[in-house]
Motif scaffolding. Sequence first.
Motif, PDB file in Angstrom:
ATOM      1  N   PHE A 121      26.973 -39.403 -21.546  1.00 21.64           N
ATOM      2  CA  PHE A 121      26.191 -40.444 -22.222  1.00 21.64           C
ATOM      3  C   PHE A 121      26.988 -41.184 -23.283  1.00 21.64           C
ATOM      4  N   LEU A 122      28.256 -40.827 -23.470  1.00 19.67           N
ATOM      5  CA  LEU A 122      29.085 -41.547 -24.438  1.00 19.67           C
ATOM      6  C   LEU A 122      29.473 -42.902 -23.863  1.00 19.67           C
ATOM      7  N   GLU A 123      29.468 -43.901 -24.749  1.00 20.12           N
ATOM      8  CA  GLU A 123      29.940 -45.229 -24.353  1.00 20.12           C
ATOM      9  C   GLU A 123      31.428 -45.145 -24.038  1.00 20.12           C
ATOM     10  N   GLY A 124      31.925 -46.114 -23.298  1.00 17.77           N
ATOM     11  CA  GLY A 124      33.369 -46.167 -23.030  1.00 17.77           C
ATOM     12  C   GLY A 124      33.716 -45.609 -21.677  1.00 17.77           C
ATOM     13  N   GLU A 125      35.032 -45.496 -21.436  1.00  9.88           N
ATOM     14  CA  GLU A 125      35.498 -45.161 -20.101  1.00  9.88           C
ATOM     15  C   GLU A 125      35.132 -43.738 -19.683  1.00  9.88           C
ATOM     16  N   GLN A 126      34.746 -43.587 -18.439  1.00 10.51           N
ATOM     17  CA  GLN A 126      34.512 -42.272 -17.836  1.00 10.51           C
ATOM     18  C   GLN A 126      35.454 -42.186 -16.642  1.00 10.51           C
ATOM     19  N   ALA A 127      36.541 -41.471 -16.828  1.00  7.80           N
ATOM     20  CA  ALA A 127      37.575 -41.443 -15.787  1.00  7.80           C
ATOM     21  C   ALA A 127      37.267 -40.378 -14.739  1.00  7.80           C
ATOM     22  N   ARG A 155      29.355 -31.614  -8.987  1.00  6.77           N
ATOM     23  CA  ARG A 155      28.675 -32.707  -9.698  1.00  6.77           C
ATOM     24  C   ARG A 155      29.509 -33.965  -9.591  1.00  6.77           C
ATOM     25  N   THR A 156      28.888 -35.027  -9.108  1.00  9.00           N
ATOM     26  CA  THR A 156      29.628 -36.281  -9.105  1.00  9.00           C
ATOM     27  C   THR A 156      29.148 -37.183 -10.232  1.00  9.00           C
ATOM     28  N   GLU A 157      30.143 -37.760 -10.889  1.00 10.10           N
ATOM     29  CA  GLU A 157      29.895 -38.649 -12.017  1.00 10.10           C
ATOM     30  C   GLU A 157      30.145 -40.103 -11.607  1.00 10.10           C
ATOM     31  N   ALA A 158      30.121 -40.359 -10.304  1.00  8.00           N
ATOM     32  CA  ALA A 158      30.411 -41.712  -9.815  1.00  8.00           C
ATOM     33  C   ALA A 158      29.461 -42.753 -10.411  1.00  8.00           C
ATOM     34  N   LEU A 159      28.170 -42.406 -10.507  1.00 10.56           N
ATOM     35  CA  LEU A 159      27.207 -43.376 -11.071  1.00 10.56           C
ATOM     36  C   LEU A 159      27.443 -43.533 -12.569  1.00 10.56           C
ATOM     37  N   ILE A 160      27.732 -42.425 -13.239  1.00 14.05           N
ATOM     38  CA  ILE A 160      28.028 -42.462 -14.681  1.00 14.05           C
ATOM     39  C   ILE A 160      29.234 -43.366 -14.943  1.00 14.05           C
ATOM     40  N   ALA A 161      30.217 -43.316 -14.050  1.00 15.71           N
ATOM     41  CA  ALA A 161      31.436 -44.115 -14.214  1.00 15.71           C
ATOM     42  C   ALA A 161      31.253 -45.550 -13.721  1.00 15.71           C
ATOM     43  N   GLY A 162      30.031 -45.888 -13.288  1.00 13.51           N
ATOM     44  CA  GLY A 162      29.735 -47.257 -12.860  1.00 13.51           C
ATOM     45  C   GLY A 162      30.340 -47.601 -11.500  1.00 13.51           C
ATOM     46  N   GLN A 163      30.577 -46.592 -10.652  1.00 15.93           N
ATOM     47  CA  GLN A 163      31.251 -46.858  -9.367  1.00 15.93           C
ATOM     48  C   GLN A 163      30.281 -47.071  -8.212  1.00 15.93           C
ATOM     49  N   GLY A 164      28.988 -46.946  -8.491  1.00 14.32           N
ATOM     50  CA  GLY A 164      28.013 -47.336  -7.479  1.00 14.32           C
ATOM     51  C   GLY A 164      27.650 -46.259  -6.472  1.00 14.32           C
ATOM     52  N   HIS A 179      32.172 -27.399   1.256  1.00 13.30           N
ATOM     53  CA  HIS A 179      31.231 -26.274   1.173  1.00 13.30           C
ATOM     54  C   HIS A 179      30.525 -26.112  -0.162  1.00 13.30           C
ATOM     55  N   ALA A 180      30.418 -27.183  -0.942  1.00 17.27           N
ATOM     56  CA  ALA A 180      29.574 -27.099  -2.145  1.00 17.27           C
ATOM     57  C   ALA A 180      28.160 -26.729  -1.699  1.00 17.27           C
ATOM     58  N   ASP A 181      27.518 -25.861  -2.489  1.00 12.79           N
ATOM     59  CA  ASP A 181      26.165 -25.418  -2.120  1.00 12.79           C
ATOM     60  C   ASP A 181      25.109 -26.457  -2.454  1.00 12.79           C
ATOM     61  N   ALA A 182      25.410 -27.258  -3.477  1.00 17.54           N
ATOM     62  CA  ALA A 182      24.458 -28.290  -3.905  1.00 17.54           C
ATOM     63  C   ALA A 182      25.265 -29.391  -4.579  1.00 17.54           C
ATOM     64  N   ILE A 183      24.659 -30.573  -4.629  1.00 19.23           N
ATOM     65  CA  ILE A 183      25.279 -31.701  -5.328  1.00 19.23           C
ATOM     66  C   ILE A 183      24.441 -32.003  -6.564  1.00 19.23           C
ATOM     67  N   LEU A 184      25.122 -32.100  -7.708  1.00 19.61           N
ATOM     68  CA  LEU A 184      24.445 -32.607  -8.901  1.00 19.61           C
ATOM     69  C   LEU A 184      24.820 -34.075  -9.006  1.00 19.61           C
ATOM     70  N   ILE A 185      23.795 -34.934  -8.949  1.00 18.58           N
ATOM     71  CA  ILE A 185      24.036 -36.372  -9.085  1.00 18.58           C
ATOM     72  C   ILE A 185      23.496 -36.794 -10.446  1.00 18.58           C
ATOM     73  N   HIS A 186      24.393 -37.334 -11.265  1.00 21.36           N
ATOM     74  CA  HIS A 186      24.016 -37.653 -12.644  1.00 21.36           C
ATOM     75  C   HIS A 186      23.933 -39.162 -12.823  1.00 21.36           C
ATOM     76  N   SER A 187      22.967 -39.567 -13.645  1.00 19.21           N
ATOM     77  CA  SER A 187      22.767 -40.987 -13.930  1.00 19.21           C
ATOM     78  C   SER A 187      22.411 -41.143 -15.402  1.00 19.21           C
ATOM     79  N   LYS A 188      22.827 -42.258 -15.983  1.00 19.38           N
ATOM     80  CA  LYS A 188      22.443 -42.523 -17.379  1.00 19.38           C
ATOM     81  C   LYS A 188      21.509 -43.722 -17.476  1.00 19.38           C
ATOM     82  N   LYS A 189      20.943 -44.104 -16.347  1.00 18.70           N
ATOM     83  CA  LYS A 189      19.983 -45.222 -16.336  1.00 18.70           C
ATOM     84  C   LYS A 189      18.648 -44.760 -16.916  1.00 18.70           C
ATOM     85  N   SER A 190      17.861 -45.732 -17.415  1.00 15.31           N
ATOM     86  CA  SER A 190      16.569 -45.366 -17.994  1.00 15.31           C
ATOM     87  C   SER A 190      15.476 -45.249 -16.932  1.00 15.31           C
TER      88      SER A 190
END
Length: 285
Positions: A121-127, A155-164, A179-190
């Motif tokens: 949730f920090l502003e700025g670049e998410q690499a 966990r993918t941070e693709a949405l957090i990094a603005g990559q769509g 073979h990941a057992d589950a995917i954590l998909i994170h978003s910072k949208k309201s």
Amino acid sequence: MMSKAARFRELLQRKEIARIVGSRDALTARLVENAEFDGLWASSFELSAARGLPDLGLLTMAELLDASALINQATGLPLMADCDTGFGGKINIIRTVQRFEDAGIAGVCFEDKVFPKRNSFLEGEQALEDADEFAGRIEAATRTRRSDDFTVVARTEALIAGQGLDEALRRAHLYADAHADAILIHSKKSSPVEIVEFLQAWQARTPVVVVPTTYPHWNLAEAQAAGVAMVIYANHALRASVSATRDVLSEIRLHGGTDSVEDSIASMKELFSLTAVAQWEEWSA
Ligand code: SPV
Ligand code: MG
């Protein structure tokens, strides 16, 4: 009796959505258990904040393990540890899995950011880490575990990094292939709109975990109907403690005493109960 790892796996696979709660210490874990949630999240944000630190990948693996083991031992609930980017490369992830599984932790979550990661949730670049490199780490993690019940969440941070959405899906498929057992998909949208789009395209290939911090109005029934397997209330216990402590301290300061707060704070009796004093006194007799 089922292991905690087996119970955590069942939480991810059952029809009913599961709810786990960020717990920065053993006492919080007991409150979470008493409130009848399904499991615990050892949150890098909360554990960092409790040490007066920002969530910038500063905690060492040993610090997170130590904290997670204490929290884990406090209740019968299964715990997933937030292992950030895995403390280095592939071999660091391998050792992390070895140590956390040995400690009786039910599962770990690794995220596809570059070390040292910054809180989502920090502003700025998410690499973001290279997706194939990260998939290789997830593959190594799943190869390392001794029990098939020990859960590895990618966990993918693709949405957090603005990559769509397309990039989030590409990454999630690579991690599921690994073979990941589950995917954590994170978003910072309201709103949960991008999470819902992800779930529709994902077609339940694996269970999906979400952290609905910025879209709190999305209720549990809606999340379940959209296909979420597990929600993490990642920071609410800590934020509740901070606001309650701040308000009580200011009240005590203002009134020059504790009389006016006495009825609004937990009693010593409640603390005795939460710390199982009766059990310990019995053992000491
Ligand atoms: C945490 O609780 O540490 C998390 C969730 O990873 S977030 O703070 O949203 O990144
Ligand atoms: Mg974290």
